[in-house]
Design an enzyme around this catalytic site. Sequence first.
Site, PDB file in Angstrom:
ATOM      1  N   HIS A  81       0.521  -1.518  -1.750  1.00 19.87           N
ATOM      2  CA  HIS A  81       1.047  -2.549  -0.854  1.00 19.87           C
ATOM      3  C   HIS A  81       0.168  -3.790  -0.966  1.00 19.87           C
ATOM      4  O   HIS A  81      -1.026  -3.700  -1.272  1.00 19.87           O
ATOM      5  CB  HIS A  81       1.036  -2.054   0.593  1.00 19.87           C
ATOM      6  CG  HIS A  81       2.074  -1.024   0.885  1.00 19.87           C
ATOM      7  ND1 HIS A  81       2.476  -0.730   2.168  1.00 19.87           N
ATOM      8  CD2 HIS A  81       2.810  -0.207   0.073  1.00 19.87           C
ATOM      9  CE1 HIS A  81       3.392   0.209   2.142  1.00 19.87           C
ATOM     10  NE2 HIS A  81       3.610   0.556   0.867  1.00 19.87           N
ATOM     11  N   GLU A  83      -1.213  -5.638   1.231  1.00 17.86           N
ATOM     12  CA  GLU A  83      -2.398  -5.616   2.101  1.00 17.86           C
ATOM     13  C   GLU A  83      -3.536  -4.807   1.485  1.00 17.86           C
ATOM     14  O   GLU A  83      -4.690  -5.237   1.465  1.00 17.86           O
ATOM     15  CB  GLU A  83      -2.068  -5.024   3.468  1.00 17.86           C
ATOM     16  CG  GLU A  83      -0.971  -5.736   4.223  1.00 17.86           C
ATOM     17  CD  GLU A  83       0.415  -5.130   3.993  1.00 17.86           C
ATOM     18  OE1 GLU A  83       0.801  -4.909   2.824  1.00 17.86           O
ATOM     19  OE2 GLU A  83       1.115  -4.900   4.978  1.00 17.86           O
ATOM     20  N   CYS A 111       2.364  -1.675   7.742  1.00 16.69           N
ATOM     21  CA  CYS A 111       2.716  -0.298   8.079  1.00 16.69           C
ATOM     22  C   CYS A 111       1.464   0.443   8.563  1.00 16.69           C
ATOM     23  O   CYS A 111       0.361  -0.116   8.559  1.00 16.69           O
ATOM     24  CB  CYS A 111       3.308   0.405   6.852  1.00 16.69           C
ATOM     25  SG  CYS A 111       2.095   0.700   5.533  1.00 16.69           S
ATOM     26  N   CYS A 114      -1.411   0.622   5.932  1.00 19.19           N
ATOM     27  CA  CYS A 114      -2.140  -0.636   5.806  1.00 19.19           C
ATOM     28  C   CYS A 114      -2.953  -0.936   7.063  1.00 19.19           C
ATOM     29  O   CYS A 114      -4.062  -1.466   6.974  1.00 19.19           O
ATOM     30  CB  CYS A 114      -1.176  -1.761   5.484  1.00 19.19           C
ATOM     31  SG  CYS A 114      -0.404  -1.569   3.857  1.00 19.19           S
TER      32      CYS A 114
END
Length: 192
Positions: A81, A83, A111, A114
Amino acid sequence: MRSRSPGAHSFAIQHLIDFDTNHGYIVRMTDERFMEMCLREASTAFESEEVPVGALILSPEGKIIARAHNLTNRAARPTAHAEILAINMASDALENYRLLDCTLYVSMEPCIMCAGAIIEARIRRLVFGCFDAKRGAFGSVIDVNKLPLNHKVEVLGGVLADRSESLLKEFFQARRGTEVVITGPTRNRLYV
């Protein structure tokens, strides 16, 4: 008496204002400027057929030390992801796994995975674009700041949310009907 040019006047005023201080509109303008950069990263992800999420991290001095976008498909990693990638880059840049006093900008609410990385990295401030009603971990589905953890993150959500949400909707609408072929029957039910 000497006349001043209009530019000289604005230059003098700029130097009288402390732009690092929280003056409301100045901070929002800065947040929007950095969110624009996140949206450019998200657009790069979109063009690469990745979920269009972009992130960047500012050092305590206000310098960009990391930029990333989702790479889960290309890297074949569920943890790729934006992040997480940005946190890893910033840790490398600072040569420290603690990102104390750093700010993370991301185009969509992080999410739970993260959020865990954000807390472990001790990021001080999170600014995100659109809310994620299906997986958001900073207020939408769960709020990790309400958990009994030893670190709390200052959060500002909804910055340029319409643009971020629009990009995500466009991405998933273009893929409707193709999800079973690409990744299985549950794809795309998370968004739109």
